[in-house]
Design an enzyme around this catalytic site. Structure first.
Site, short mmCIF file in Angstrom:
data_model
loop_
_atom_site.label_atom_id
_atom_site.label_comp_id
_atom_site.label_asym_id
_atom_site.label_seq_id
_atom_site.Cartn_x
_atom_site.Cartn_y
_atom_site.Cartn_z
N ASP A 27 1.45 -1.12 -0.17
CA ASP A 27 0.49 -0.05 0.02
C ASP A 27 0.61 0.87 -0.24
OD1 ASP A 27 -2.28 1.57 0.62
OD2 ASP A 27 -2.06 1.91 2.36
N SER A 28 -0.03 2.25 -0.27
CA SER A 28 1.08 4.22 -0.38
C SER A 28 1.68 4.13 1.39
CB SER A 28 -0.19 4.49 -0.36
OG SER A 28 -1.20 4.74 0.43
N TYR A 59 -1.16 8.45 -3.03
CA TYR A 59 -1.42 7.95 -4.09
C TYR A 59 -2.60 8.61 -4.60
CZ TYR A 59 1.90 4.06 -3.84
OH TYR A 59 3.60 2.75 -4.02
N GLY A 60 -3.04 8.62 -4.04
CA GLY A 60 -4.81 8.69 -4.74
C GLY A 60 -5.02 10.18 -5.27
N CYS A 90 -4.92 -1.47 -1.74
CA CYS A 90 -4.54 -0.23 -2.17
C CYS A 90 -5.83 0.03 -3.38
CB CYS A 90 -3.56 0.75 -2.54
SG CYS A 90 -3.20 1.84 -2.95
N ASN A 91 -6.89 0.49 -2.69
CA ASN A 91 -7.72 0.75 -3.74
C ASN A 91 -6.91 1.12 -4.94
OD1 ASN A 91 -10.80 0.10 -3.06
ND2 ASN A 91 -9.09 0.60 -1.03
N THR A 92 -7.15 2.41 -4.52
CA THR A 92 -6.14 3.07 -6.15
C THR A 92 -5.56 2.61 -6.88
OG1 THR A 92 -5.89 5.42 -4.33
CG2 THR A 92 -4.84 5.67 -6.30
N GLU A 168 -3.27 8.26 8.84
CA GLU A 168 -1.57 8.28 9.25
C GLU A 168 -0.89 8.98 10.28
OE1 GLU A 168 1.15 7.41 6.91
OE2 GLU A 168 -0.58 6.47 5.48
N CYS A 200 -11.77 2.46 0.22
CA CYS A 200 -9.74 2.86 0.05
C CYS A 200 -8.94 2.23 1.47
CB CYS A 200 -10.07 4.54 0.50
SG CYS A 200 -7.94 5.37 1.53
N THR A 201 -7.90 1.81 1.82
CA THR A 201 -7.65 0.81 2.59
C THR A 201 -7.61 1.27 4.39
OG1 THR A 201 -5.38 0.34 1.45
CG2 THR A 201 -7.30 -1.15 1.16
N HIS A 202 -7.21 2.96 4.16
CA HIS A 202 -6.80 3.46 5.27
C HIS A 202 -8.16 4.37 5.98
CE1 HIS A 202 -3.23 4.13 3.21
NE2 HIS A 202 -3.02 5.33 3.99
N1 DGL Z 1 -4.52 3.23 0.97
C1 DGL Z 1 -5.29 3.58 -0.69
C2 DGL Z 1 -6.02 3.71 -1.25
O1 DGL Z 1 -6.88 2.38 -0.48
C3 DGL Z 1 -4.06 5.06 -0.48
C4 DGL Z 1 -4.68 6.17 -0.14
C5 DGL Z 1 -3.52 7.18 -0.24
O2 DGL Z 1 -2.10 6.27 -0.45
O3 DGL Z 1 -4.08 7.91 -0.71
O4 DGL Z 1 -6.81 3.82 -2.11
#
Ligand code: DGL
Length: 278
Positions: A27-28, A59-60, A90-92, A168, A200-202
C-alpha cells in the site's frame, strides 16, 4: 519450485502459485495494514511481507501513470523477496495498475476492488455509496465493478481524501475525524444509501467514527475482510501451515512513525521493520 495451478476467477489466468514464500501485501502507507490484519487473521500460519510506500503517500491524488510506476516498483521489490502472491492492498493502485501488474507478474495478483464490489452487491438492496480516494473515484472503479455484477445497481462514489492523513496521523477517533466524516457522509446519507463501501484501505482505521455518523441502518463493506477471504480461497490447501510465522515490514520512509502507528493498529510490537529504496 513446484507450482500449484489452482486459480480463482479474480486471479490473472496465466499465473501459478509457488509452493512456498511469503504473501506480499503493499500500500502507499499504513492503510494496507487493514488488509494485512485480516489476512493474518484468516491465515494465521502464512508468513506475510508488508511494504508501505510511506515516502510517496498519498497515491490518491496522483495520476494513474505515476501510481502504476510506483506499483510496479513495489511489486518488483517484493518479488526479489520471493513472494508467492501479491495483494495490492490499495484501491488506488488496484484501480490504476491491476491489469498491468497481472499482465507482467507470473505469480497471482489480487486487488481489493473486485472483492469489495462482490461484498457490496451481496449486502445491498440496491443503493450503494462508495467513499474512496480521488484517483479511485475518477477511475469509477467501483461503479464499473459493481455494475458488471449487477447492472441495475445504483452507485454513488464520493472522494474522502482527508481520511488518509487522519489515519496516517493516528487521528481516527478524534472530534476532527468526526467532523470531517459528517461533511463527507451526510450527502450520501441524504441520497438514501443502504450500504457504504470503504473503498480505500486507510478508511477501516476510521470505521468506528464512520459507523457513528452513518448509523445502524447503513451496512458497511470493508474490502480488507473480503480480500483476505479471496487470498484464503486462492491459496487453498497450499496455504502454509506451520509454526507461528515471521511477518516482515518494509517502508520507504518514516520508519519510526510506521512502527508506532502500525504497532498501535495491529496491537503488537513491530519487530522486523526495514527501510528500503524502490
Ligand atoms: N490506501 C490507499 C487506497 O486504498 C490509498 C491512500 C492514498 O495513498 O491516497 O486507495
Amino acid at each position: 519450485m513446484a507450482a500449484d495451478r489452482r486459480q480463482s476467477s479474480i486471479l490473472n489466468p496465466q499465473s501459478s502459485i509457488p509452493s512456498d514464500g511469503p504473501v506480499g501485501v503493499f500500500d502507499s502507507g499504513v492503510g494496507g495494514l487493514t488488509v494485512f490484519r485480516e489476512i493474518a487473521r484468516v491465515l494465521p500460519n502464512q508468513p506475510l511481507v508488508y511494504l508501505g510506500d510511506c515516502a510517496r503517500v498519498p497515491y490518491g491524488t496522483k495520476s494513474p501513470e505515476t501510481v502504476t510506476r510506483y506499483s510496479l516498483e513495489a511489486a518488483n521489490h517484493l518479488l526479489e523477496r520471493g513472494i508467492r502472491m501479491l495483494v495490492v492492498a490499495c484501491n488506488t493502485a488496484t484501480s490504476a495498475a491491476l491489469p498491468t501488474l497481472q499482465e507482467q507478474l507470473r505469480i497471482p495478483v489480487i486487488g481489493v476492488v473486485e472483492p469489495g464490489a462482490q461484498a457490496a452487491v451481496a449486502k445491498s438492496a440496491g443503493r450503494i455509496g462508495v467513499i474512496a480516494t480521488e484517483g479511485t473515484v475518477k477511475a469509477q472503479a467501483y461503479t464499473k465493478a459493481i455494475r458488471r455484477l449487477k447492472p441495475d445497481a445504483e452507485v454513488i462514489e464520493s472522494a474522502a481524501p482527508l481520511f488518509v492523513p487522519l489515519a496516517e496521523e493516528g487521528w481516527a477517533n478524534t472530534h476532527v475525524a468526526r467532523e470531517v466524516a459528517e461533511v463527507y457522509l451526510e450527502p450520501l446519507i441524504d441520497a438514501g444509501i443502504d450500504t457504504l463501501v470503504l473503498g480505500c484501505t486507510h478508511y477501516p482505521i476510521l470505521r468506528g467514527t464512520i459507523e457513528q455518523v452513518v448509523g445502524d441502518s447503513v451496512r458497511i463493506v470493508d474490502s480488507a475482510e473480503t480480500t483476505a477471504l479471496a487470498v484464503q480461497s486462492a491459496l487453498g490447501e497450499s496455504a502454509t501451515n506451520g509454526a507461528e510465522p515471521l511477518h516482515q515490514f518494509l517502508v520507504t520512509d518514516a520508519t519510526e512513525r510506521f512502527r508506532r502507528i502500525a504497532g498501535d493498529f495491529l496491537e503488537q510490537e513491530i519487530r522486523h521493520l526495514e527501510l528500503v529504496a524502490l
